[in-house]
Design a protein around this motif. Sequence first.
Motif, PDB file in Angstrom:
ATOM      1  N   HIS A   1      41.747 -42.088  22.940  1.00 35.75           N
ATOM      2  CA  HIS A   1      41.944 -42.158  21.491  1.00 35.75           C
ATOM      3  C   HIS A   1      42.270 -40.761  20.978  1.00 35.75           C
ATOM      4  CE1 HIS A   1      39.883 -46.036  21.811  1.00 35.75           C
ATOM      5  NE2 HIS A   1      39.053 -45.396  22.603  1.00 35.75           N
TER       6      HIS A   1
ATOM      7  N   VAL B   1      44.329 -42.760  13.844  1.00 42.73           N
ATOM      8  CA  VAL B   1      43.798 -42.920  15.199  1.00 42.73           C
ATOM      9  C   VAL B   1      44.844 -43.682  15.997  1.00 42.73           C
ATOM     10  CG1 VAL B   1      41.961 -43.881  16.624  1.00 42.73           C
ATOM     11  CG2 VAL B   1      41.429 -42.984  14.346  1.00 42.73           C
TER      12      VAL B   1
ATOM     13  N   LEU C   1      33.766 -44.081  16.723  1.00 45.81           N
ATOM     14  CA  LEU C   1      35.015 -43.655  16.087  1.00 45.81           C
ATOM     15  C   LEU C   1      34.739 -43.058  14.710  1.00 45.81           C
ATOM     16  CD1 LEU C   1      37.313 -46.643  17.052  1.00 45.81           C
ATOM     17  CD2 LEU C   1      37.434 -44.318  17.962  1.00 45.81           C
TER      18      LEU C   1
ATOM     19  N   HIS D   1      40.111 -35.917  20.503  1.00 42.93           N
ATOM     20  CA  HIS D   1      40.432 -37.073  21.336  1.00 42.93           C
ATOM     21  C   HIS D   1      39.182 -37.504  22.084  1.00 42.93           C
ATOM     22  CE1 HIS D   1      40.826 -34.250  24.737  1.00 42.93           C
ATOM     23  NE2 HIS D   1      40.728 -35.306  25.509  1.00 42.93           N
TER      24      HIS D   1
ATOM     25  N   THR E   1      45.590 -45.082  19.899  1.00 45.97           N
ATOM     26  CA  THR E   1      44.991 -45.346  21.202  1.00 45.97           C
ATOM     27  C   THR E   1      46.110 -45.565  22.204  1.00 45.97           C
ATOM     28  OG1 THR E   1      43.094 -46.359  20.128  1.00 45.97           O
ATOM     29  CG2 THR E   1      43.397 -46.829  22.453  1.00 45.97           C
TER      30      THR E   1
END
Length: 79
Positions: A49, A4, A71, A61, A6
């Motif tokens: 993300h 992941v 998440l 995303h 960001t």
Amino acid sequence: KLQVVTIDMREDVATVQQSVSARGITRPFLIDADGAVGTAYAVTGTPTHYFLDADGNIQAHKVGLQTYEQLKQTIDAII
């Protein structure tokens, strides 16, 4: 393996670091100070993300702040 990443656009490093630290976030953050990465990836809001597979391909995303559960839900759907 899933990573992941960001991306935070057009904010200074100190502001982002303070926000990330206050929330106890440990995942990688990309600071896109001039907006170049955001333009390349067509980012429409911040934070954004990206969920990448082991080969670096974008699998999903999400735009906006995400809780751990949000998440995790996205990651679970991918894997």
